[in-house]
Structures are given as structure tokens and as C-alpha cells.
Design a protein around this motif. Structure first.
Motif, PDB file in Angstrom:
ATOM      1  N   THR A 171     100.402 -53.947  13.098  1.00  0.00           N
ATOM      2  CA  THR A 171     100.288 -52.879  12.101  1.00  0.00           C
ATOM      3  C   THR A 171     100.459 -51.504  12.735  1.00  0.00           C
ATOM      4  O   THR A 171     100.877 -50.550  12.055  1.00  0.00           O
ATOM      5  N   ASP A 172     100.160 -51.371  14.001  1.00  0.00           N
ATOM      6  CA  ASP A 172     100.357 -50.091  14.699  1.00  0.00           C
ATOM      7  C   ASP A 172     101.836 -49.710  14.770  1.00  0.00           C
ATOM      8  O   ASP A 172     102.169 -48.537  14.973  1.00  0.00           O
ATOM      9  N   THR A 228     102.091 -51.880   7.357  1.00  0.00           N
ATOM     10  CA  THR A 228     101.752 -50.475   7.122  1.00  0.00           C
ATOM     11  C   THR A 228     102.933 -49.602   6.706  1.00  0.00           C
ATOM     12  O   THR A 228     102.739 -48.597   6.009  1.00  0.00           O
ATOM     13  N   ALA A 229     104.165 -49.941   7.095  1.00  0.00           N
ATOM     14  CA  ALA A 229     105.301 -49.046   6.891  1.00  0.00           C
ATOM     15  C   ALA A 229     105.465 -48.562   5.445  1.00  0.00           C
ATOM     16  O   ALA A 229     105.654 -47.362   5.219  1.00  0.00           O
ATOM     17  N   PRO A 230     105.398 -49.431   4.433  1.00  0.00           N
ATOM     18  CA  PRO A 230     105.665 -48.954   3.064  1.00  0.00           C
ATOM     19  C   PRO A 230     104.433 -48.461   2.315  1.00  0.00           C
ATOM     20  O   PRO A 230     104.552 -48.003   1.177  1.00  0.00           O
ATOM     21  N   GLN A 231     103.262 -48.554   2.929  1.00  0.00           N
ATOM     22  CA  GLN A 231     102.019 -48.298   2.198  1.00  0.00           C
ATOM     23  C   GLN A 231     101.643 -46.813   2.213  1.00  0.00           C
ATOM     24  O   GLN A 231     102.050 -46.057   3.086  1.00  0.00           O
ATOM     25  N   ALA A 232     100.837 -46.405   1.248  1.00  0.00           N
ATOM     26  CA  ALA A 232     100.407 -45.013   1.118  1.00  0.00           C
ATOM     27  C   ALA A 232      99.469 -44.627   2.255  1.00  0.00           C
ATOM     28  O   ALA A 232      98.652 -45.429   2.716  1.00  0.00           O
ATOM     29  N   GLU A 245      96.885 -42.763   2.229  1.00  0.00           N
ATOM     30  CA  GLU A 245      95.459 -42.763   1.898  1.00  0.00           C
ATOM     31  C   GLU A 245      94.801 -44.105   2.170  1.00  0.00           C
ATOM     32  O   GLU A 245      93.573 -44.196   2.305  1.00  0.00           O
ATOM     33  N   TRP A 246      95.608 -45.165   2.271  1.00  0.00           N
ATOM     34  CA  TRP A 246      95.063 -46.489   2.556  1.00  0.00           C
ATOM     35  C   TRP A 246      95.407 -46.940   3.977  1.00  0.00           C
ATOM     36  O   TRP A 246      95.253 -48.112   4.313  1.00  0.00           O
ATOM     37  N   GLY A 247      95.892 -46.035   4.802  1.00  0.00           N
ATOM     38  CA  GLY A 247      96.213 -46.371   6.190  1.00  0.00           C
ATOM     39  C   GLY A 247      97.663 -46.718   6.432  1.00  0.00           C
ATOM     40  O   GLY A 247      98.019 -47.199   7.509  1.00  0.00           O
ATOM     41  N   GLY A 248      98.533 -46.477   5.440  1.00  0.00           N
ATOM     42  CA  GLY A 248      99.953 -46.769   5.594  1.00  0.00           C
ATOM     43  C   GLY A 248     100.731 -45.602   6.179  1.00  0.00           C
ATOM     44  O   GLY A 248     100.194 -44.518   6.397  1.00  0.00           O
ATOM     45  N   PHE A 249     102.019 -45.842   6.438  1.00  0.00           N
ATOM     46  CA  PHE A 249     102.879 -44.843   7.075  1.00  0.00           C
ATOM     47  C   PHE A 249     103.833 -44.159   6.093  1.00  0.00           C
ATOM     48  O   PHE A 249     104.543 -43.236   6.470  1.00  0.00           O
ATOM     49  N   GLU A 250     103.888 -44.649   4.841  1.00  0.00           N
ATOM     50  CA  GLU A 250     104.743 -44.065   3.808  1.00  0.00           C
ATOM     51  C   GLU A 250     106.205 -43.937   4.268  1.00  0.00           C
ATOM     52  O   GLU A 250     106.838 -42.911   4.084  1.00  0.00           O
ATOM     53  N   MET A 251     106.724 -45.019   4.829  1.00  0.00           N
ATOM     54  CA  MET A 251     108.098 -45.018   5.335  1.00  0.00           C
ATOM     55  C   MET A 251     109.055 -45.830   4.469  1.00  0.00           C
ATOM     56  O   MET A 251     110.242 -45.907   4.774  1.00  0.00           O
ATOM     57  N   GLY A 252     108.552 -46.438   3.406  1.00  0.00           N
ATOM     58  CA  GLY A 252     109.410 -47.163   2.484  1.00  0.00           C
ATOM     59  C   GLY A 252     109.634 -48.616   2.871  1.00  0.00           C
ATOM     60  O   GLY A 252     109.371 -49.044   4.004  1.00  0.00           O
ATOM     61  N   TRP A 253     110.160 -49.388   1.894  1.00  0.00           N
ATOM     62  CA  TRP A 253     110.370 -50.818   2.095  1.00  0.00           C
ATOM     63  C   TRP A 253     111.541 -51.112   3.029  1.00  0.00           C
ATOM     64  O   TRP A 253     111.533 -52.121   3.737  1.00  0.00           O
ATOM     65  N   LEU A 254     112.540 -50.258   3.067  1.00  0.00           N
ATOM     66  CA  LEU A 254     113.644 -50.490   4.002  1.00  0.00           C
ATOM     67  C   LEU A 254     113.140 -50.485   5.433  1.00  0.00           C
ATOM     68  O   LEU A 254     113.487 -51.365   6.230  1.00  0.00           O
TER      69      LEU A 254
END
Length: 381
Positions: free
Chosen positions: A49-50, A55-59, A61-70
Motif C-alpha cells: 500500500t505504500d 491506495t492509488a485510486p482512493q481519496a 481523507e481515507w489514506g489514499g493517494f488520489e491518483m486514479g484507477w489507471l
């Protein structure tokens, strides 16, 4: 459609590849193909997950990276390249987390979402049943309202993460012609799990799940009661793109193993890479892997853009999974007799690839979806 990776994506892929090559894959190879116990799978999943797995597509605020599904698919491919068994639990967590984020109450999200995204808890998706595969509307598992609780009875099968699962998103019939998703906390509302042994992918858990008078708070319903079918179809688009990319990861590894072998193996006085029929197989593998990748990129870009992508996702899933079967078979053929031994990785890759066309809708189902979108005529009923 821009097919170039951004600097951020390129760095993400390079970092996870380095971690896999130097740290994680040696551990995985040392463990072998046997079942990976939950504590070890959790340790490996959390480490990934690091680098963007889950984590890549997740928001954020919940510990994600907001990088999208691609970006998640790019990361997922690298994990698959090293170990499909290790890649799969995180893939299910990523899809399950997205469903919880979009449809759960704020209270449920606060309670579970961050743990699922960082791999602290494993989630499973309970859709398939003994007599139900892609026809989600036909589920027989029933949830009957009893005050503030659902009482759930039924059986689910082919459930990835089954034995690992702390949470189960259970697709249930909640009324006549009404399908809903209900989140079950295994610690609070227990269910029985029996693992299914398969020709490959036995390092992770695929299981039957039995629910007997399972009492679950009505507050655990994801979305509105009766919206489960529509919500499931949205999940399938993301899942089918991941199925396509896991096939690409397998095929790419098989091709790399075949190229390395063909450069070293000598027959009839020269390296077999110089034999025309071997060269043809390698060229075909490379071209078909790229074709599958382009189909998958197009499909996931539509998902990221919020566009309906059921046809594009079906095309990617169909082509990539069948391509992987062909590519791994050719890689094994290049290895000759050595390819069927446990000493060479292609033997495992062939067995894994044969499974690819089945989950998340068989090849035949994907073709029906594509045909329906072109003709406007429903092929299922």
C-alpha cells in the motif's frame, strides 16, 4: 487519449518495481506456491500500500493517494508480474473500498474504510452463488428485515479473500425483484468459510461462504435498498479492467521468461531466438500484449472520466484474458520440455492464465455484452 505515463506514474511504477525485485519477490519465491497465511498476506499487502497498491485510486481523507484507477492498474500489473497470488487480495480490497466509499453511510465509512484501504482488514465481494454467476439479479441469498436487522441466509461461492475476509459485501435478495448490498462484519455476524482448491492460485483464498440466520444491522446496507444490481454493474467495469491487467501482467512475465530462455538455449548450432518459428512467437506475444494494454487503458480511462464503459471493459477483459492463455502457452512451447517442470516459472503462469477468462464474467458473457451494445438486442433473456 494520452498514452504516456506522467512523471508521477513513472516514478510510482519504478518504485514498486524496485521494491518487488529487491525485497518482496525473493520472500514470495522462498514461500513457494503453498497457501499464504493471513498474517503474512496482511504484512505483504500492507507493505504494497505504500507504493499505491489499493491506495492509488482512493481519496486522501481515507489514506489514499488520489491518483486514479489507471495508476492503480499500472501498480497492479507490477505486483501481478511478481505474484498473482499476492496481487489479488489487494485488488479485491481496492474494488470493495470503492463500493463502500460510494454507497455506505458516513458512520460505516468512518468505521471501516481506512482499515480496508491500508490492508488492515480484508474485504470480500459475495456475489456468485452455486447457481448464479453473471446473472446477479438471480441471487438466491435472502435478507429478511427483522426490526433494525437483516437476517441473512444463503450460500456464496468462488469468493476471493473468503478465508481472509474480515468484511463481506453480500449481494442479497431483499424483496421481490429487489437486490441489495449488505456489509457483514465477520466478527460481529459470523459466517462459515470453506476454501476451494484449484489448478492454480492456491496461495490466496477462494472460498465458499455459508450464511445461516446471520443478523446484520440494517444500517450496514450499502446504498438504497434495491439498488444492488445497478451498483454491481458499476463494480464490474473496474473489476474487468483489473482482470484484463492481471492477464497482461502474466503474459508479460511469460514473454520475458521466454525471451531470456531463447537467448540462452542452443539448438541446431545457434540460439533458439534465431529460429524463425521462435521469433514469430515472441513477436506475436509482444504485439498482442500491447494490443490488450491499449484496450485496457481505453476502458479504465473511461471509468476515470466517469463515462459508461461497459462495452470497452468487456472488450478489454475478453481480449486480454484469452491473449494470456495463448501467450503463456507459447512461452511454455519455447521452453520445450523444461517448460512443464516446476523448475521454470512458465509452468505456473500457464495454469494461472487458464483461469483468467472465467472470473467477472466469462469470455462468452463479455461477447454478449459487446453484441448487445452494438445491436440493441438483449441476448441474456
Amino acid at each position: 487519449m494520452n498514452l504516456d505515463m506522467s512523471d508521477e506514474q513513472r516514478m510510482t511504477v519504478e518504485n514498486i518495481r524496485r521494491f518487488l525485485d529487491t525485497d518482496l519477490e525473493p520472500e514470495i519465491r522462498k514461500h513457494g506456491e503453498g497457501f499464504i497465511p493471513k498474517p503474512l498476506m496482511k504484512k505483504w499487502t500492507q507493505a504494497l500500500t505504500d507504493y499505491g497498491h489499493i491506495t492509488a485510486p482512493q481519496a486522501a481523507e481515507w489514506g489514499g493517494f488520489e491518483m486514479g484507477w489507471l495508476t492503480h492498474l499500472l501498480v497492479f500489473e507490477e505486483v501481478v508480474y511478481s505474484s498473482l497470488d499476492v496481487a489479488i487480495p489487494g485488488f479485491i480490497n481496492a474494488v470493495g473500498a470503492d463500493l463502500v466509499r460510494r454507497f455506505a453511510s458516513e458512520e460505516i465509512k468512518e468505521r471501516y474504510l481506512a482499515d480496508v484501504i491500508r490492508g488492515e482488514k480484508f474485504i470480500a465481494m459475495g456475489i456468485s452463488e452455486p447457481d448464479v454467476g453473471s446473472d446477479v439479479a438471480a441471487v438466491a441469498t435472502r435478507a429478511v428485515r427483522d426490526g433494525d436487522y437483516w437476517v441473512i441466509n444463503g450460500e456464496k461461492t468462488w469468493i476471493t479473500n473468503g478465508a481472509y475476509s474480515d468484511l463481506l459485501i453480500c449481494t442479497c435478495k431483499t424483496g421481490e425483484g429487489e437486490v441489495s448490498h449488505i456489509l457483514i462484519d465477520r466478527e460481529e455476524s459470523g459466517y462459515e468459510v470453506r476454501d476451494i482448491r484449484k489448478m492454480a492460485l492456491n496461495g490466496q483464498s477462494t472460498a465458499q461462504i455459508f450464511l445461516a440466520d446471520c443478523r446484520v444491522p440494517v444500517a450496514n446496507t450499502l446504498g438504497r435498498v434495491g439498488d444492488g444490481l445497478r451498483n454491481t454493474l458499476q463494480v464490474f467495469e473496474i473489476a474487468r479492467c483489473h482482470m484484463a491487467m492481471w492477464s497482461i501482467g502474466i503474459a508479460r512475465r511469460a514473454m520475458d521468461e521466454a525471451i531470456a530462455y531463447a537467448r540462452e538455449r542452443t539448438q541446431h548450432g545457434k540460439k533458439i531466438a534465431g529460429h524463425q518459428l521462435v521469433a514469430d512467437k515472441i513477436a506475436s506475444m509482444a504485439t498482442k500484449i500491447d494490443a490488450a494494454r491499449l484496450l485496457t487503458y481505453r476502458a479504465i480511462m473511461m471509468v476515470d472520466a466517469g463515462k459508461r464503459g461497459d462495452t470497452a471493459c468487456a472488450m478489454a477483459k475478453w481480449y486480454a484474458t484469452e491473449m494470456a492463455v495463448e501467450a503463456t502457452r507459447d512461452a511454455l512451447q519455447i521452453h520445450g520440455g523444461n517448460g512443464v517442470t516446476k523448475d521454470f516459472i512458465v509452468e505456473r503462469l500457464v495454469r494461472e492464465a487458464i483461469i483468467c477468462p472465467i472470473p467477472d464474467g466469462t469470455t462468452e458473457i463479455q461477447k454478449l455484452i459487446i453484441s448487445r451494445s452494438l445491436t440493441g438486442i438483449q441476448a441474456f433473456r
